[in-house]
Motif scaffolding. Structure first.
Motif, mmCIF file in Angstrom:
data_model
loop_
_atom_site.group_PDB
_atom_site.id
_atom_site.type_symbol
_atom_site.label_atom_id
_atom_site.label_comp_id
_atom_site.label_asym_id
_atom_site.label_seq_id
_atom_site.Cartn_x
_atom_site.Cartn_y
_atom_site.Cartn_z
ATOM 1 N N THR A 167 0.830 -1.196 0.000
ATOM 2 C CA THR A 167 0.000 0.000 0.000
ATOM 3 C C THR A 167 0.870 1.253 0.000
ATOM 4 O O THR A 167 2.073 1.208 0.268
ATOM 5 C CB THR A 167 -0.928 0.029 1.217
ATOM 6 N N GLN A 168 0.231 2.390 -0.277
ATOM 7 C CA GLN A 168 0.952 3.667 -0.283
ATOM 8 C C GLN A 168 1.514 3.980 1.092
ATOM 9 O O GLN A 168 2.640 4.469 1.236
ATOM 10 C CB GLN A 168 0.015 4.784 -0.741
ATOM 11 N N ASN A 169 0.737 3.705 2.153
ATOM 12 C CA ASN A 169 1.201 3.894 3.518
ATOM 13 C C ASN A 169 2.020 2.676 3.927
ATOM 14 O O ASN A 169 1.524 1.540 3.869
ATOM 15 C CB ASN A 169 0.010 4.090 4.460
ATOM 16 N N LEU A 170 3.254 2.885 4.318
ATOM 17 C CA LEU A 170 4.160 1.780 4.614
ATOM 18 C C LEU A 170 3.624 0.914 5.756
ATOM 19 O O LEU A 170 3.331 1.406 6.837
ATOM 20 C CB LEU A 170 5.548 2.329 4.978
ATOM 21 N N SER A 171 3.526 -0.379 5.490
ATOM 22 C CA SER A 171 3.020 -1.324 6.488
ATOM 23 C C SER A 171 4.175 -2.091 7.123
ATOM 24 O O SER A 171 4.211 -3.328 7.130
ATOM 25 C CB SER A 171 2.016 -2.280 5.840
ATOM 26 N N ARG A 216 8.528 0.741 12.274
ATOM 27 C CA ARG A 216 9.631 1.691 12.289
ATOM 28 C C ARG A 216 10.570 1.472 13.471
ATOM 29 O O ARG A 216 11.735 1.875 13.433
ATOM 30 C CB ARG A 216 9.082 3.118 12.309
ATOM 31 N N GLY A 259 13.234 8.147 3.490
ATOM 32 C CA GLY A 259 11.941 7.712 2.986
ATOM 33 C C GLY A 259 12.066 6.679 1.887
ATOM 34 O O GLY A 259 11.316 5.696 1.838
ATOM 35 N N SER A 278 10.787 2.760 1.877
ATOM 36 C CA SER A 278 9.934 2.218 0.822
ATOM 37 C C SER A 278 10.507 0.920 0.282
ATOM 38 O O SER A 278 9.769 -0.025 -0.038
ATOM 39 C CB SER A 278 9.779 3.239 -0.316
ATOM 40 N N SER A 282 9.746 -1.866 2.655
ATOM 41 C CA SER A 282 8.373 -2.313 2.450
ATOM 42 C C SER A 282 8.283 -3.246 1.245
ATOM 43 O O SER A 282 7.610 -4.283 1.287
ATOM 44 C CB SER A 282 7.458 -1.102 2.257
ATOM 45 N N ASP A 339 1.027 0.311 -4.789
ATOM 46 C CA ASP A 339 0.234 1.543 -4.789
ATOM 47 C C ASP A 339 1.144 2.744 -4.548
ATOM 48 O O ASP A 339 1.703 2.884 -3.466
ATOM 49 C CB ASP A 339 -0.840 1.440 -3.701
ATOM 50 N N GLU A 340 1.311 3.593 -5.569
ATOM 51 C CA GLU A 340 2.123 4.805 -5.471
ATOM 52 C C GLU A 340 3.504 4.510 -4.856
ATOM 53 O O GLU A 340 3.874 5.075 -3.822
ATOM 54 C CB GLU A 340 1.402 5.870 -4.630
#
Length: 306
Positions: free
Chosen positions: A85-89, A92, A134, A138, A141, A156-157
């Protein structure tokens, strides 16, 4: 070869209704093995619903989706399809390798040591994700999505929020994955990703496939093949050009070319020489302009592939 032997994903007459709203209207298309497809469309067109249906998290009203011969959502596809997904799952507060190990255990994967090399993070095994850039996060991910060696990837993105260098590095990784036979779908508003990576573009509008074309043919919807931009010392009287004064006293002119005829481009540049041609650029058709024209064009393919 038949479509069934070359297709990784087959969507046939897909309809999805939610809360009495008809979201998707009879979508039919295939995604070939070892290809990258850009999935485009304005916000609210149904892209997210389609992706959820492919990964098996959206109830289908009618129609079928098969992935490598199995119905979407089947238990057999648990390690075959990966969705980032666009939001990193990812976590952190864990190291890069701890994240990868965690997701590998969820999938029951054991052969995943090479994923860090694939995404270019072998030197960051023990680094906390919160201490990464960042772009590096990514790629973590993406590495977590690759631990079970999926054949179908939906990203996604993938480059949203990344600086140009990090974005280019991630695109290089995706191109390499395609070369390894992965089938990748990019539902994206970032047209740079699609323009640099995709073989094909599917444009969804109001829940229907408006265009399904190879990238080069989709870009023809911009209405031109090339744009010539030149800087002149004096304005040109040629009616085909638009004159735009520059602050330094020179003039910038542009002209759109609708053919690939090299002699035409040569003749155009010769026309500009008497005006004091300083420099010029020749740019191919813009995917952004093609997308804009396609969305507003009422004469779409209505799902026709080419």
């Amino acid at each position: 070869m038949s479509a069934r032997t070359t297709a990784a994903v087959e969507v046939t007459d897909l309809h999805i209704t939610r809360a009495k709203n008809h979201i998707l209207h009879g979508l039919t298309f295939t995604l070939d093995k070892g290809s990258i497809t850009g999935l485009l469309g304005p916000s609210g067109c149904g892209k997210t619903t389609l992706i959820r249906a492919i990964v098996g998290s959206q109830r289908i009203t009618s129609g079928t989706i098969t992935i490598l011969g199995q119905p979407a959502g089947s238990a057999q596809l648990r390690t075959t399809v990966a969705y980032a997904t666009q939001n990193l799952s990812i976590y952190r507060d864990l190291t890069v390798m701890a994240n990868i190990t965690y997701f590998a255990r969820l999938y029951g994967a054991t052969d995943y040591d090479n994923v860090l090399e694939t995404v270019g993070l072998t030197d960051y095994r023990t680094t906390l994700v919160e201490n990464l850039s960042g772009g590096q996060a990514s790629r973590v991910s993406l590495a977590c999505a690759l631990v079970a060696h999926p054949q179908v990837l939906i990203l996604d993105e993938p480059t949203v929020g990344l600086d140009p260098i990090e974005a280019a590095r991630l695109r290089g990784t995706l191109a390499e994955l395609k070369n390894r036979g992965k089938t990748i779908t990019l539902p994206s508003h970032n047209l740079t990703d699609v323009e640099e990576l995709a073989d094909r573009v599917i444009l969804i509008h109001s829940g229907r496939i408006k265009y399904d074309l190879p990238l080069a043919r989709f870009k023809e919807l911009a209405g031109y093949r090339y744009r010539i931009t030149a800087t002149l010392q004096h304005p040109t009287a040629e009616p085909e050009f638009e004159n735009h004064p520059n602050v330094d006293g020179t003039v910038r002119v542009t002209r759109l070319i609708t053919s690939d005829e090299q002699t035409l481009i040569t003749r155009i540049l010769e026309q500009l020489q008497p005006c004091g041609l300083v420099d010029f650029t020749i740019s191919p058709a813009s995917l952004e302009e093609a997308f804009t024209n396609a969305v507003h064009n009422n004469d779409g393919d209505d799902g026709g592939a080419a």
